[in-house]
Scaffold this active site. Structure first.
Site, PDB file in Angstrom:
ATOM      1  N   GLU A 115      38.858  46.990  54.604  1.00 22.52           N
ATOM      2  CA  GLU A 115      40.085  46.192  54.414  1.00 22.52           C
ATOM      3  C   GLU A 115      40.860  46.050  55.732  1.00 22.52           C
ATOM      4  OE1 GLU A 115      40.485  44.530  51.832  1.00 22.52           O
ATOM      5  OE2 GLU A 115      39.673  45.602  50.104  1.00 22.52           O
ATOM      6  N   HIS A 138      46.778  50.903  50.869  1.00 25.65           N
ATOM      7  CA  HIS A 138      46.131  50.195  49.766  1.00 25.65           C
ATOM      8  C   HIS A 138      45.516  51.246  48.853  1.00 25.65           C
ATOM      9  CE1 HIS A 138      43.382  48.035  47.316  1.00 25.65           C
ATOM     10  NE2 HIS A 138      42.321  48.516  47.932  1.00 25.65           N
ATOM     11  N   HIS A 140      44.358  52.129  44.284  1.00 26.72           N
ATOM     12  CA  HIS A 140      43.947  51.557  43.001  1.00 26.72           C
ATOM     13  C   HIS A 140      44.707  52.234  41.854  1.00 26.72           C
ATOM     14  CE1 HIS A 140      39.703  50.677  44.984  1.00 26.72           C
ATOM     15  NE2 HIS A 140      40.683  49.955  45.523  1.00 26.72           N
ATOM     16  N   GLU A 169      65.454  53.494  38.267  1.00 27.77           N
ATOM     17  CA  GLU A 169      64.937  53.832  39.604  1.00 27.77           C
ATOM     18  C   GLU A 169      64.098  52.708  40.208  1.00 27.77           C
ATOM     19  OE1 GLU A 169      65.644  56.002  37.465  1.00 27.77           O
ATOM     20  OE2 GLU A 169      66.624  57.571  38.637  1.00 27.77           O
ATOM     21  N   HIS A 210      42.283  44.635  41.140  1.00 33.19           N
ATOM     22  CA  HIS A 210      41.793  45.456  42.247  1.00 33.19           C
ATOM     23  C   HIS A 210      42.749  46.594  42.612  1.00 33.19           C
ATOM     24  CE1 HIS A 210      40.121  45.574  46.664  1.00 33.19           C
ATOM     25  NE2 HIS A 210      40.401  46.761  46.192  1.00 33.19           N
TER      26      HIS A 210
HETATM   27  P1  13P Z   1      36.922  51.242  52.242  1.00 34.83           P
HETATM   28  O1  13P Z   1      36.127  52.486  51.862  1.00 34.83           O
HETATM   29  O2  13P Z   1      36.113  50.326  53.122  1.00 34.83           O
HETATM   30  O3  13P Z   1      38.250  51.628  52.806  1.00 34.83           O
HETATM   31  O4  13P Z   1      37.163  50.403  50.917  1.00 34.83           O
HETATM   32  C1  13P Z   1      37.850  50.934  49.831  1.00 34.83           C
HETATM   33  C2  13P Z   1      38.589  49.898  49.072  1.00 34.83           C
HETATM   34  O5  13P Z   1      39.465  50.239  48.294  1.00 34.83           O
HETATM   35  C3  13P Z   1      38.271  48.454  49.275  1.00 34.83           C
HETATM   36  O6  13P Z   1      39.240  47.634  48.708  1.00 34.83           O
HETATM   37 ZN    ZN Z   2      40.388  48.617  47.132  1.00 35.18          ZN
END
Ligand code: 13P
Ligand code: ZN
Length: 263
Positions: A115, A138, A140, A169, A210
């Protein structure tokens, strides 16, 4: 490799946050990545380290990042190990002066996250705008990602307003709400460009089906924003799983918070 105190503190903070991402259950396998702009904290020794291997071309030029240094987690690396052994799972890269390529300069030759286009384009936007954010995360977050599977929540400001209304909050500490980027291939330049467009208006952006991206003056601030929004998503889903749609604070109550907190 020895670093100055500030760089050591940043490495320790990124390791701390990586541990939280794993504990929260947001970092299955290698899910998620972190970058931190080190440029203003780096001393001459770090700045001038020789590059390891050949320069790697970037998919697009980063005109405002010439000479900048970043701590970046590695592709395929697990957040739980970024936590325990940060410099075995992340590297420091230096962007070329023309902004078109980068080299790894420390500590091991660990290839940056897939990313990287999103992370660097966000840092490029921050630098161009003279903003104070230095960290990009980033991850998940399960409940927030689940919500992006409902097309109704992908309409502008619907999900953000709903999450604001779940607990005061979130209204107070995520004052800009939540941007949405409809589905794009992970790691793509399209995803990077569309994320930056949303960051003009929001500090946290959801990537449909994602994950989340947040920026902060440091990694703690970026993490806290996602954590706060995630708390709201959990409250919403708890209500739904008890068989009712949570009522949410009214618009008047949220306006009142806005006034009181000067948001
Ligand atoms: P990387 O292992 O390349 O950081 O990818 C993880 C990810 O969450 C891709 O969106
Ligand atoms: Zn990801």
């Amino acid at each position: 490799m020895t670093y100055n105190q500030k760089i050591n503190e940043i490495i320790a903070q990124v390791a701390e946050i990586a541990g939280y991402l794993w504990e929260r259950g947001w970092a299955e396998r290698n899910g998620g990545n972190i970058s931190y702009n080190l440029t203003e904290y780096a001393d001459e020794t770090l700045r001038t380290l020789p590059g390891m291997g050949e320069p790697k071309e970037l998919p697009m030029a980063m005109p405002h990042l010439g000479g900048h240094l970043f701590l970046v987690t590695g592709t395929g690396k697990r957040m739980r190990y970024v936590h325990s052994q940060p410099m075995d799972n992340a590297s420091i890269i230096r962007i070329a002066y023309d902004g078109k390529s980068y080299q790894i300069i420390a500590e091991k030759e660990i290839v940056p996250t897939s990313e990287l286009p999103s992370h660097l384009l966000i840092h490029d936007y921050i630098a161009a705008a003279g903003r104070s954010e230095r960290a990009v995360i980033h991850t998940h977050p399960t409940e927030l990602v689940a919500m992006t599977h409902n097309p109704a929540f992908l309409q502008k400001d619907v999900m953000g307003t709903l999450l604001w209304s779940m607990i005061p909050e979130t209204r107070a500490f995520c004052p800009k709400g939540l941007g949405i980027v409809s589905y794009c291939v992970p790691g793509s330049t399209e995803l990077a460009q569309r994320t930056v467009e949303e960051l003009h208006h929001y500090d946290v952006v959801m990537w449909e089906k994602h994950g989340a991206v947040a920026i902060g003056t440091d990694a703690i601030e970026a993490f806290d924003q996602i954590d706060t929004l995630s708390k709201s998503a959990k409250i919403y889903l708890s209500g739904c799983s008890m068989g009712f749609q949570p009522q949410g604070m009214s618009m008047e109550q949220m306006e009142e918070l806005k006034r009181i907190f000067g948001l």
